[in-house]
Design a protein around this motif. Sequence first.
Motif, mmCIF file in Angstrom:
data_model
loop_
_atom_site.group_PDB
_atom_site.id
_atom_site.type_symbol
_atom_site.label_atom_id
_atom_site.label_comp_id
_atom_site.label_asym_id
_atom_site.label_seq_id
_atom_site.Cartn_x
_atom_site.Cartn_y
_atom_site.Cartn_z
ATOM 1 N N ILE A 68 -4.081 2.157 7.915
ATOM 2 C CA ILE A 68 -4.106 0.792 8.451
ATOM 3 C C ILE A 68 -3.669 0.789 9.915
ATOM 4 N N LYS A 104 -2.107 5.031 2.911
ATOM 5 C CA LYS A 104 -2.934 3.866 3.246
ATOM 6 C C LYS A 104 -2.320 3.110 4.433
ATOM 7 N N ARG A 105 -1.011 3.032 4.498
ATOM 8 C CA ARG A 105 -0.346 2.375 5.633
ATOM 9 C C ARG A 105 -0.671 3.106 6.934
ATOM 10 N N HIS A 158 0.821 -1.210 0.000
ATOM 11 C CA HIS A 158 0.000 0.000 0.000
ATOM 12 C C HIS A 158 0.856 1.263 0.000
ATOM 13 N N SER A 159 0.201 2.364 -0.357
ATOM 14 C CA SER A 159 0.859 3.673 -0.312
ATOM 15 C C SER A 159 1.097 4.062 1.152
#
Length: 131
Positions: free
Chosen positions: A71, A67-68, A63-64
Amino acid sequence: MNQRDAFLKEFRGPTLGTVTPQSSADELFQNEVLRPILKLQNDLFIVSFLNYTSKNHIDFNAHSIEKRMTIIDNAIQKDIKFRNSLKGMIIGLFTAEEYALYIKNSSSLNKRMMGMLIERLKSQIQLFETI
């Protein structure tokens, strides 16, 4: 002070952050207790998070960066089981006196703990790629 309490305080190390006479009780607790524990447990938090992503079939590195970060937020804020596991890693290193202080204001201190932990993991996001 009993042997366990003395050992824990020595093992965790000194206060981290600034403590002034104007510091609130929560701020004192944060700098005298939470910050040293978070620093001490850092490697365990990283491995625990990696285990969380593995068990939940999350390909974290695919993921980008944005996005990380999301998460990490979601794992700690929304997964109550994982959150409680992390809290246990922290609370287990409290002295009996610190625990008594904690339970008086656990809601506020939990928010501080989890906020600090989220920021700690986010600031070390590059470590997840090398492990």
